[in-house]
Design a protein around this motif. Structure first.
Motif, PDB file in Angstrom:
ATOM      1  N   GLU A  19       0.818  -1.207   0.000  1.00 52.82           N
ATOM      2  CA  GLU A  19       0.000   0.000   0.000  1.00 52.82           C
ATOM      3  C   GLU A  19       0.856   1.262   0.000  1.00 52.82           C
ATOM      4  O   GLU A  19       0.384   2.335  -0.366  1.00 52.82           O
ATOM      5  CB  GLU A  19      -0.913   0.022   1.233  1.00 52.82           C
ATOM      6  CG  GLU A  19      -1.942  -1.108   1.249  1.00 52.82           C
ATOM      7  CD  GLU A  19      -2.802  -1.069   2.488  1.00 52.82           C
ATOM      8  OE1 GLU A  19      -2.556  -0.197   3.352  1.00 52.82           O
ATOM      9  OE2 GLU A  19      -3.719  -1.908   2.612  1.00 52.82           O
ATOM     10  N   GLY A 100      -0.729   1.754  -5.437  1.00 50.15           N
ATOM     11  CA  GLY A 100      -1.656   1.738  -6.564  1.00 50.15           C
ATOM     12  C   GLY A 100      -1.015   2.007  -7.908  1.00 50.15           C
ATOM     13  O   GLY A 100      -1.718   2.144  -8.913  1.00 50.15           O
ATOM     14  N   ALA A 245     -14.174   7.083 -10.892  1.00 48.66           N
ATOM     15  CA  ALA A 245     -13.146   7.310  -9.888  1.00 48.66           C
ATOM     16  C   ALA A 245     -13.144   6.151  -8.892  1.00 48.66           C
ATOM     17  O   ALA A 245     -14.164   5.859  -8.260  1.00 48.66           O
ATOM     18  CB  ALA A 245     -13.392   8.629  -9.167  1.00 48.66           C
ATOM     19  N   VAL A 246     -11.997   5.472  -8.765  1.00 51.69           N
ATOM     20  CA  VAL A 246     -11.867   4.356  -7.833  1.00 51.69           C
ATOM     21  C   VAL A 246     -10.497   4.435  -7.157  1.00 51.69           C
ATOM     22  O   VAL A 246      -9.596   5.120  -7.633  1.00 51.69           O
ATOM     23  CB  VAL A 246     -12.001   2.989  -8.550  1.00 51.69           C
ATOM     24  CG1 VAL A 246     -13.382   2.838  -9.165  1.00 51.69           C
ATOM     25  CG2 VAL A 246     -10.911   2.822  -9.609  1.00 51.69           C
ATOM     26  N   THR A 247     -10.380   3.713  -6.062  1.00 48.59           N
ATOM     27  CA  THR A 247      -9.078   3.557  -5.410  1.00 48.59           C
ATOM     28  C   THR A 247      -8.370   2.377  -6.058  1.00 48.59           C
ATOM     29  O   THR A 247      -8.895   1.260  -6.071  1.00 48.59           O
ATOM     30  CB  THR A 247      -9.239   3.305  -3.907  1.00 48.59           C
ATOM     31  OG1 THR A 247      -9.900   4.424  -3.312  1.00 48.59           O
ATOM     32  CG2 THR A 247      -7.881   3.102  -3.246  1.00 48.59           C
ATOM     33  N   ALA A 248      -7.199   2.628  -6.625  1.00 44.93           N
ATOM     34  CA  ALA A 248      -6.477   1.584  -7.358  1.00 44.93           C
ATOM     35  C   ALA A 248      -5.796   0.629  -6.385  1.00 44.93           C
ATOM     36  O   ALA A 248      -4.946   1.035  -5.592  1.00 44.93           O
ATOM     37  CB  ALA A 248      -5.455   2.206  -8.288  1.00 44.93           C
ATOM     38  N   LEU A 249      -6.169  -0.654  -6.470  1.00 45.97           N
ATOM     39  CA  LEU A 249      -5.529  -1.683  -5.660  1.00 45.97           C
ATOM     40  C   LEU A 249      -4.612  -2.567  -6.496  1.00 45.97           C
ATOM     41  O   LEU A 249      -3.763  -3.270  -5.949  1.00 45.97           O
ATOM     42  CB  LEU A 249      -6.585  -2.555  -4.964  1.00 45.97           C
ATOM     43  CG  LEU A 249      -7.503  -1.830  -3.975  1.00 45.97           C
ATOM     44  CD1 LEU A 249      -8.465  -2.828  -3.351  1.00 45.97           C
ATOM     45  CD2 LEU A 249      -6.688  -1.116  -2.896  1.00 45.97           C
ATOM     46  N   SER A 288      -9.977  -1.607  -9.006  1.00 47.60           N
ATOM     47  CA  SER A 288     -10.394  -1.428  -7.613  1.00 47.60           C
ATOM     48  C   SER A 288     -10.471  -2.746  -6.856  1.00 47.60           C
ATOM     49  O   SER A 288     -10.680  -2.760  -5.634  1.00 47.60           O
ATOM     50  CB  SER A 288     -11.771  -0.751  -7.567  1.00 47.60           C
ATOM     51  OG  SER A 288     -12.776  -1.618  -8.067  1.00 47.60           O
TER      52      SER A 288
END
Length: 291
Positions: A19, A100, A245-249, A288
């Motif tokens: 992370e 990310g 829009a997303v949180t890139a994992l 995501s």
């Protein structure tokens, strides 16, 4: 027939994710996974999730990693009957993703490159097509193939009736797509960095890059730019869409997922203005980790 031929790299992805952002020489806690990967396999996995049967044309070793990939592909509903097996080792990809983003990656696709046109046998010998009765469906091509082999495909009569969809393996291999610039039955799926490398310009947005390339090629080009607007040029001008829009994992395979989803959307009859955002939404879910 509800099948799409995927030609290119099928290998094992070894990916370390953390992370936290990383700089050169950093050492961070995280997770390491080993999963089926490679551009052709990534495309095929999305196709399979969306209800299409992928036919794999690739090269795998007669080794345990190759056997494992065959088993995994069959479990996902892919056709593996035409995969070329050799005494060369099965290829591998290794990447580190942090915060990310892709921090670094090494693709060892030497066996695929060494095998050359042997993987094309089913398209040439009648199993899937031949020069006098060419395959007329969708073929997803992987830029991990050598420049010589991609040039052969672009000009070969056995591929003249196919709907060619081409993905670069990386910005460093973008020159391998040059043979398709004069191929009017090809669609290129590239990001902004790759678009600029292909055109030799320094456009700052995907719409600008799409317009630039539209003046240089007979192929259709779709340009993505991470979370920013993606674009393509069609008969009615420049079409753009912004990804959700997303949180890139995860990022490895995102472009391949976008390409496969766009193919499926078009095959389902979606108009260009609907197919582009639909593909971006699928890619966003992948990034995501929700798909």
């Amino acid at each position: 027939m509800n099948r799409i031929v995927c030609i290119g790299s099928v290998l094992w992805d070894i990916i370390g994710r953390t992370e936290n952002a990383m700089s050169l020489g950093a050492d961070r806690p995280g997770r390491i996974t080993r999963i089926p990967g490679g551009v052709a396999m990534n495309i095929a996995q999305t196709l399979a999730r969306l209800g299409v049967t992928p036919v794999l044309l690739t090269a795998l070793g007669r080794d345990h990693p190759g056997d494992e990939l065959i088993e995994a592909a069959r479990a996902l509903g892919m056709v593996t009957d035409h995969i070329h097996r050799s005494d060369l080792p099965t290829d591998t990809y290794m990447a580190i993703e942090s915060g990310g983003d892709l921090t670094a990656a090494i693709a060892d696709a030497h066996s695929l490159e060494a095998i050359g046109d042997a993987i094309l046998g089913p398209i040439l010998d009648g199993a899937l097509g031949r020069p006098d009765a060419p395959f007329d469906g969708v073929i997803a091509l992987d830029g991990n193939l050598t420049h010589a082999l991609l040039a052969e495909i672009a000009a070969h009569p056995a591929f003249a009736s196919a709907d060619l969809r081409v993905a670069p393996a990386s910005p460093g291999k973008i020159d391998r797509l040059m043979p398709f610039l004069n191929c009017d039955h090809a669609t290129l799926y590239i990001n902004l960095e790759e678009a600029n490398a292909l055109s030799g310009t320094a456009d700052v947005t995907a719409p600008e890059a799409a317009v630039t390339l539209s003046r240089l090629t007979r192929a259709r080009v779709l340009v993505t730019d991470g979370p920013r607007a993606a674009a393509m040029v069609g008969p009615d001008g420049v079409l753009t869409a912004i990804p959700p829009a997303v949180t890139a994992l995860r990022v490895t395979g995102a472009g391949d997922t976008f390409m496969a989803a766009h193919i499926v959307a078009e095959r389902a009859g979606k108009a260009p203005a609907a197919a582009l955002p639909a593909a971006l939404e699928t890619a966003a879910r992948y990034v995501s980790g929700t798909d």
